[in-house]
Design a protein around this motif. Structure first.
Motif, short mmCIF file in Angstrom:
data_model
loop_
_atom_site.label_atom_id
_atom_site.label_comp_id
_atom_site.label_asym_id
_atom_site.label_seq_id
_atom_site.Cartn_x
_atom_site.Cartn_y
_atom_site.Cartn_z
N GLY A 141 -15.64 13.74 -31.30
CA GLY A 141 -15.52 15.15 -31.63
C GLY A 141 -14.75 15.37 -32.92
O GLY A 141 -15.07 16.26 -33.71
N THR A 142 -13.73 14.55 -33.16
CA THR A 142 -12.95 14.65 -34.40
C THR A 142 -13.81 14.31 -35.61
O THR A 142 -13.71 14.96 -36.66
CB THR A 142 -11.73 13.71 -34.32
N PHE A 143 -14.67 13.31 -35.48
CA PHE A 143 -15.58 12.92 -36.56
C PHE A 143 -16.55 14.07 -36.87
O PHE A 143 -16.76 14.43 -38.03
CB PHE A 143 -16.34 11.67 -36.13
N VAL A 144 -17.13 14.65 -35.82
CA VAL A 144 -18.05 15.78 -36.00
C VAL A 144 -17.33 16.96 -36.63
O VAL A 144 -17.85 17.62 -37.54
CB VAL A 144 -18.68 16.17 -34.65
N ALA A 145 -16.12 17.25 -36.17
CA ALA A 145 -15.35 18.37 -36.72
C ALA A 145 -15.13 18.22 -38.21
O ALA A 145 -15.18 19.20 -38.97
CB ALA A 145 -14.02 18.50 -35.98
N GLY A 146 -14.88 16.99 -38.66
CA GLY A 146 -14.68 16.76 -40.08
C GLY A 146 -15.92 17.03 -40.90
O GLY A 146 -15.86 17.61 -42.00
N LEU A 147 -17.08 16.62 -40.40
CA LEU A 147 -18.33 16.90 -41.11
C LEU A 147 -18.59 18.40 -41.18
O LEU A 147 -19.02 18.92 -42.22
CB LEU A 147 -19.49 16.19 -40.40
N LEU A 148 -18.32 19.11 -40.10
CA LEU A 148 -18.49 20.57 -40.11
C LEU A 148 -17.53 21.22 -41.10
O LEU A 148 -17.90 22.14 -41.84
CB LEU A 148 -18.24 21.13 -38.71
N THR A 149 -16.30 20.75 -41.14
CA THR A 149 -15.29 21.31 -42.02
C THR A 149 -15.65 21.09 -43.49
O THR A 149 -15.46 21.99 -44.32
CB THR A 149 -13.92 20.67 -41.71
N ARG A 150 -16.17 19.92 -43.81
CA ARG A 150 -16.56 19.65 -45.20
C ARG A 150 -17.83 20.37 -45.60
O ARG A 150 -17.97 20.80 -46.75
CB ARG A 150 -16.73 18.14 -45.40
N ARG A 151 -18.76 20.49 -44.66
CA ARG A 151 -20.06 21.11 -45.00
C ARG A 151 -19.97 22.63 -45.02
O ARG A 151 -20.75 23.29 -45.72
CB ARG A 151 -21.12 20.66 -43.98
N ALA A 152 -19.04 23.20 -44.26
CA ALA A 152 -18.88 24.66 -44.21
C ALA A 152 -17.40 25.00 -44.35
O ALA A 152 -16.75 25.41 -43.39
CB ALA A 152 -19.45 25.22 -42.91
N PRO A 153 -16.83 24.81 -45.55
CA PRO A 153 -15.39 25.01 -45.74
C PRO A 153 -14.97 26.43 -45.33
O PRO A 153 -15.65 27.41 -45.62
CB PRO A 153 -15.21 24.80 -47.24
N GLY A 154 -13.83 26.50 -44.66
CA GLY A 154 -13.28 27.79 -44.27
C GLY A 154 -13.78 28.31 -42.94
O GLY A 154 -13.20 29.26 -42.40
N SER A 155 -14.83 27.72 -42.39
CA SER A 155 -15.33 28.15 -41.08
C SER A 155 -14.31 27.78 -40.01
O SER A 155 -13.57 26.82 -40.15
CB SER A 155 -16.67 27.50 -40.77
N ARG A 156 -14.30 28.56 -38.95
CA ARG A 156 -13.38 28.30 -37.84
C ARG A 156 -14.13 27.60 -36.72
O ARG A 156 -15.27 27.97 -36.41
CB ARG A 156 -12.79 29.61 -37.33
N LEU A 157 -13.51 26.63 -36.11
CA LEU A 157 -14.12 25.92 -34.99
C LEU A 157 -13.60 26.47 -33.68
O LEU A 157 -12.41 26.78 -33.55
CB LEU A 157 -13.83 24.42 -35.07
N ARG A 158 -14.49 26.60 -32.73
CA ARG A 158 -14.11 26.94 -31.35
C ARG A 158 -14.47 25.72 -30.50
O ARG A 158 -15.65 25.41 -30.31
CB ARG A 158 -14.84 28.19 -30.86
N VAL A 159 -13.47 25.02 -30.03
CA VAL A 159 -13.64 23.69 -29.44
C VAL A 159 -13.53 23.76 -27.92
O VAL A 159 -12.64 24.42 -27.39
CB VAL A 159 -12.58 22.72 -30.00
#
Length: 337
Positions: A141-159
């Motif tokens: 999940g941490t790996f996926v979160a990093g890809l999401l963070t880099r591909r969509a900077p500033g987006s908020r994650l709901r985990v």
């Protein structure tokens, strides 16, 4: 909890999922019932076959399914990329970009990392959303979160954590999590896990739960099955199914699922992202799988959704006349990292 193998699919032994409308119809096979968030798990009497009970309930027009086991989908089998490898720190700084887009992430949880240490969304996570540190998929999940963070900077994650450290979860847990999202649905939802169903039909409660998030773009992995057999939830009409490409973004990664039910593809081989600070890892790793191609597509949609509704962003991405279309893999979405 026992797991029963059924062909190339897996189910929780002795369990059937349904809703309250089927409780009387299933009573003669019922030993116990656990109910939460709109899902009833029927614990069957000894000797009752979940597949046969499911078939009888469906013949009566009721919504039912064996409790399928769902698994995270990094590359599992063979080859040098079948596990995460330590990698040097990645030169990415989150910056001050802000977006109103919310990305739902159902996975193994998310661990502390410099990329989001000061973010509001990470500060709101409870201990139940923390990533595992032990198991074959700890850090997924941490790996996926990093890809999401880099591909969509500033987006908020709901985990929400729905998989254990070995990447194992079940349909009941996932459907309940999806049902809880109805009150505050995310704009984009990343599901880097899935399963085959025992009869190759869509699991009805899972399909209902995703369809109910009508304004959310659900993005799911096509699975590391090297097969065109439908993989759920990616094969649902209400989900964007994602296959994995090689590092050159030219050909299907040999492990990736494929078929007419796949909508998009992205690089899945040897991606680098955030990871656990544990053991030989210092917060970064390289890994492969359709799990991670999915995050790139979900992130691309979330990034575009800054300027338009998420559904419109997904439509433009998938129906672009300029994008390359690959047979049985859908539209190519560049990694953009």
């Amino acid at each position: 909890m026992d797991i029963q193998s059924v062909g190339a699919s897996y189910i929780r032994a002795g369990q059937v999922l349904t809703d309250r409308s089927a409780l009387s119809a299933v009573s003669r096979w019922t030993q116990a019932v656990s109910e939460a968030d709109g899902v009833c798990v029927i614990h069957l009497t000894p000797g009752a076959d979940p597949r046969e009970v499911t078939a009888e309930l469906r013949d009566q027009g009721l919504r039912a399914s064996p409790n399928h086991v769902l698994r995270g989908q990094p590359l599992f089998f063979g080859g040098p990329a079948s596990r995460p490898f330590p990698t040097p720190p990645i030169g990415f700084k989150p910056g001050r970009a802000r977006s109103d887009v919310v990305i739902g992430l159902l996975d193994t949880g998310v661990a502390k990392h410099p990329w989001w240490s000061g973010s509001d969304w990470y500060g709101n996570l409870g201990p139940d959303e923390a990533d595992a540190v032990e198991g074959a998929q700890a850090g997924h999940g941490t790996f996926v979160a990093g890809l999401l963070t880099r591909r969509a900077p500033g987006s908020r994650l709901r985990v929400e954590r729905v998989l254990d450290g070995d990447g194992i979860g079940d349909e009941a847990t996932v459907v309940r999590a999806l049902n809880r999202m109805r009150e505050r649905p995310p704009h984009v939802l990343n599901l880097s896990f899935g399963c085959h169903s025992f009869d190759d039909h869509p699991p009805p409660l899972l399909a209902d739960a995703i369809a109910a998030l009508s304004d959310t773009v659900t993005v799911a992995c096509a699975g590391n099955t090297a097969s065109d057999r439908p993989f759920w939830p990616a094969a649902l009409p209400s989900a964007v199914g994602v296959a994995a490409l090689d590092t050159a973004e030219e050909h299907r990664a040999p492990y990736s699922g494929y078929g007419t039910w796949v909508d998009a593809c992205a690089r899945g081989d040897w991606l680098a992202s955030s990871f656990l600070d544990h053991g030989e890892f210092a917060g970064y790793a390289a890994w492969s799988g359709t799990s991670f191609a999915t995050a790139l597509v979900a992130g691309a949609i979330a990034d575009a959704a800054r300027e338009m509704p998420a559904k419109e962003a997904a439509r433009r991405l998938l129906e672009s006349d300029e994008a390359r279309q690959i047979e049985d893999l859908g539209v190519l979405v560049p990694a953009g990292l």
